[in-house]
Write an enzyme that holds these catalytic residues in place. Structure first.
Site, PDB file in Angstrom:
ATOM      1  CG  ASP A  57      -1.909  -1.102   1.257  1.00 13.72           C
ATOM      2  OD1 ASP A  57      -2.168  -1.677   0.188  1.00 13.72           O
ATOM      3  OD2 ASP A  57      -2.433  -1.399   2.351  1.00 13.72           O
ATOM      4  NE  ARG A  58       0.718   8.112  -2.766  1.00 16.31           N
ATOM      5  CZ  ARG A  58       0.209   9.048  -3.564  1.00 16.31           C
ATOM      6  NH1 ARG A  58      -1.022   8.923  -4.016  1.00 16.31           N
ATOM      7  NH2 ARG A  58       0.918  10.105  -3.901  1.00 16.31           N
TER       8      ARG A  58
END
Length: 242
Positions: A57-58
């Protein structure tokens, strides 16, 4: 240009310690013109094409593995499919977990929609902290746990959603977390990041058949928060030098 920290490299694979806020690769859903992409940054840094083996995930930091050629990627892919690759994460969550070692076995909606998928997350509570700060209206102190996490399945935002299901929200998670906690950490400790870190990856190098372990150092914002909460991280250090 941002230089990505390389934490492992051999003839076939290369791994980085992904910084917070960097996406793995370009996607039509990402509209931010200033977004940074790990694939693009790494290719510019090393001067050749790389093949991402998985996603992070970012806002998550930590180990991100790439193949150096398409055959290397295809040779390792079966280990991701059958979950024989072990990925361990570190996080700080709200409250004291109900067990020192437990499993969250709770189905999750596929791609955040309605069809449900089996999802299983194992965790170890490494250390606990109670600090004399009021982060909610109910208590005069606040409790937190440093946890190690192993997702047995790989669903979207699985770790984040599973701890939200237990109401032991990951600190700094703006999508599945607790806004009161996030605002408290932002104002009290100037934290603007999510405390979820892909700390270790174990796999078999398919060309040499060698068992490999890759670790990514905890980022500074995570270390600072541990210090702010009087979490020593002694067990993390002990495990990393075994």
């Amino acid at each position: 240009m941002i230089e990505l920290p390389i934490v492992f490299e051999d003839e076939e694979y290369i791994a980085i310690n992904k910084p917070a806020g960097v996406l793995v690769h370009k996607t039509p859903l990402e509209k931010d013109p200033e977004a940074l992409f790990a694939v693009q940054l790494l290719e510019e840094q090393v001067g050749y094409k790389v093949y991402p083996m998985h996603r992070i995930d970012r806002p998550t930091t930590g180990v991100l593995l790439f193949g150096k050629r398409s055959k290397a990627a295809s040779m390792l892919q079966p280990q991701f499919i059958d979950n024989s690759i072990k990925k361990y994460y570190l996080s700080i969550v709200r409250g004291y977990l109900p067990e020192t070692h437990g499993t969250i076995d709770h189905p999750l909606a596929k791609d955040m929609k309605f069809s449900m998928q089996e999802a299983r997350t194992e965790y170890w509570s490494l250390e606990q902290s109670e600090v004399p700060y009021v982060s909610s209206d109910r208590y005069k102190t606040s409790r937190y746990s440093l946890v190690k996490v192993y997702p047995h399945t790989g669903r979207m935002h699985q770790i984040r959603r599973h701890f939200a299901h237990l109401r032991h929200y990951i600190i700094g998670d703006k999508t599945h977390g607790d806004n009161k906690q996030n605002n408290f950490f932002a104002s009290q400790f100037h934290l603007g990041n999510m405390l979820l870190h892909a700390w270790e990856m174990n796999f078999i190098q398919p060309f040499s058949n060698q068992a490999l372990t890759i670790n990514a150092d905890i980022p500074m914002h995570f270390k600072k928060t541990m210090s702010d909460l009087n979490l020593s991280g002694a067990e993390i250090v002990a495990q990393s030098i075994k």
